[in-house]
Write an enzyme that holds these catalytic residues in place. Sequence first.
Site, PDB file in Angstrom:
ATOM      1  N   ASP A  90      50.638   5.366  79.791  1.00 41.76           N
ATOM      2  CA  ASP A  90      50.074   6.252  80.803  1.00 41.76           C
ATOM      3  C   ASP A  90      51.180   7.215  81.228  1.00 41.76           C
ATOM      4  O   ASP A  90      52.179   6.800  81.825  1.00 41.76           O
ATOM      5  CB  ASP A  90      49.580   5.414  81.991  1.00 41.76           C
ATOM      6  CG  ASP A  90      48.857   6.241  83.039  1.00 41.76           C
ATOM      7  OD1 ASP A  90      49.084   7.462  83.093  1.00 41.76           O
ATOM      8  OD2 ASP A  90      48.089   5.655  83.830  1.00 41.76           O
ATOM      9  N   HIS A  91      50.986   8.491  80.931  1.00 40.97           N
ATOM     10  CA  HIS A  91      52.046   9.465  81.197  1.00 40.97           C
ATOM     11  C   HIS A  91      52.273   9.683  82.687  1.00 40.97           C
ATOM     12  O   HIS A  91      53.254  10.319  83.092  1.00 40.97           O
ATOM     13  CB  HIS A  91      51.708  10.802  80.521  1.00 40.97           C
ATOM     14  CG  HIS A  91      52.877  11.433  79.838  1.00 40.97           C
ATOM     15  ND1 HIS A  91      54.113  11.535  80.423  1.00 40.97           N
ATOM     16  CD2 HIS A  91      53.001  11.987  78.605  1.00 40.97           C
ATOM     17  CE1 HIS A  91      54.945  12.142  79.591  1.00 40.97           C
ATOM     18  NE2 HIS A  91      54.297  12.412  78.472  1.00 40.97           N
ATOM     19  N   ARG A  92      51.391   9.144  83.530  1.00 41.43           N
ATOM     20  CA  ARG A  92      51.606   9.263  84.968  1.00 41.43           C
ATOM     21  C   ARG A  92      52.704   8.339  85.466  1.00 41.43           C
ATOM     22  O   ARG A  92      53.355   8.625  86.479  1.00 41.43           O
ATOM     23  CB  ARG A  92      50.311   8.955  85.723  1.00 41.43           C
ATOM     24  CG  ARG A  92      49.164   9.917  85.450  1.00 41.43           C
ATOM     25  CD  ARG A  92      47.888   9.444  86.118  1.00 41.43           C
ATOM     26  NE  ARG A  92      47.443   8.153  85.580  1.00 41.43           N
ATOM     27  CZ  ARG A  92      46.365   7.501  86.002  1.00 41.43           C
ATOM     28  NH1 ARG A  92      45.607   8.036  86.969  1.00 41.43           N
ATOM     29  NH2 ARG A  92      46.015   6.350  85.463  1.00 41.43           N
TER      30      ARG A  92
END
Length: 436
Positions: free
Chosen positions: A406-408
């Site tokens: 998850d790039h968050r």
Amino acid sequence: MAQVLEFRLPDLGEGLTEAEIVRWLVEVGDVVAVDQPVVEVETAKAMVDVPCPYAGVVTARFGEEGSELPVGSPLITVAVGAPASDPDSDAGTEGSGNVLVGYGTTEAPARRRRVRREQQVPVPVNGRSAAPEVVEGPVPVISPLVRRLARENGLDLRELTGSGPDGLILRADVEYALRAAASPGRPAPALTPETTVASPATASPTPAGTRVPLKGVRGAVADKLSRSRSEIPDATCWVDADATELMRARAAMNGAGGPKISLLALLARICTAALARFPELNSTVDTAAREIVRLDAVHLGFAAQTERGLVVPVVKDAHARDAESLSAEFARLTEAARTGTLTPAELTGGTFTLNNYGVFGVDGSTPIINHPEAAMLGVGRIIPKPWVHEGELAVRQVVQLSLTFDHRVCDGGTAGGFLRYVADCVEQPAVLLRTL
């Protein structure tokens, strides 16, 4: 004076709102004991037996086998305090008031008071088949899926003689009977528990096809994957690694005696060590609060393919386990997944997933993250390949590793660092000694 109490399908937890009736375990008129399982249901998480909290005589059942019931809808009614012809009946015993799905809460249930559905077993006479003999007991079937296959195609299992151990009816037995019934003169195509839908002549020109209901495990997987795709901005990085030394280390461990260590356990141990260095990947995103929640414990999920579809059992507190403990827990959960006896608690609460898709004979994949987790490590097959080792070309055991994240929760540097550390441990298992 008997009091009729209604038992409703209990809250199965973890957001489950419905269940499919697989098999009734009692008939109307049966005497049941407190906490005796009365119905086998299939949820989106597992196959479980539902125990009744009352003792008495069953006066009604609600729902046919194969139908779905929402949580809170009536399952059965029980006459508590009703007279019973069996002097050993427990029918006046007060209910426990507790329903723990999949388990009883007191001693073992009393035996059945009535004859269950009968099985017709042909008895050969002078080498020829004679009239069926009636035998007490349920029809022995290898799995609920086979029972459903017969039911949806109108096949009476009592008319079959199973080819499995002790007359167990296998899927092959049902498919053979269905082919024979479909066309006695010529072989028919194999049937599956799906409904083939042909377009009527007057309808739109939609081609004939097969409709598979999105329910049960498949429906839950579809919902979770759709939510993951819509909510999580994922990215994937991958690397090839030389697993020769890891395979040698495992062989040395298993050659020293004691319980065998699985390759999956070693990969899990590497995962937990990497997560200790890169805790950003053992987290979840609270979208409502706009916060990243970094989790203290590593509850490691692993993908397991079963007859019922893909399930993800969870090894709780994987970070606190050694390779031997991990091996034992993987084996236990895998067997429970195969037999359909995983509990909802064993299928939920994961914080990170290990996906060994190499067992399917493939090298790589870009999996969808198991929402609400933040990452998944993928492991391809380990096969001999040309590899430059110590400056020379050699044949080595090579594996492709991938990380979908998850790039968050992190940027590419963190994800790359995690994956590189995993690859280093695979190539040089001694790197793990720093964290043991």
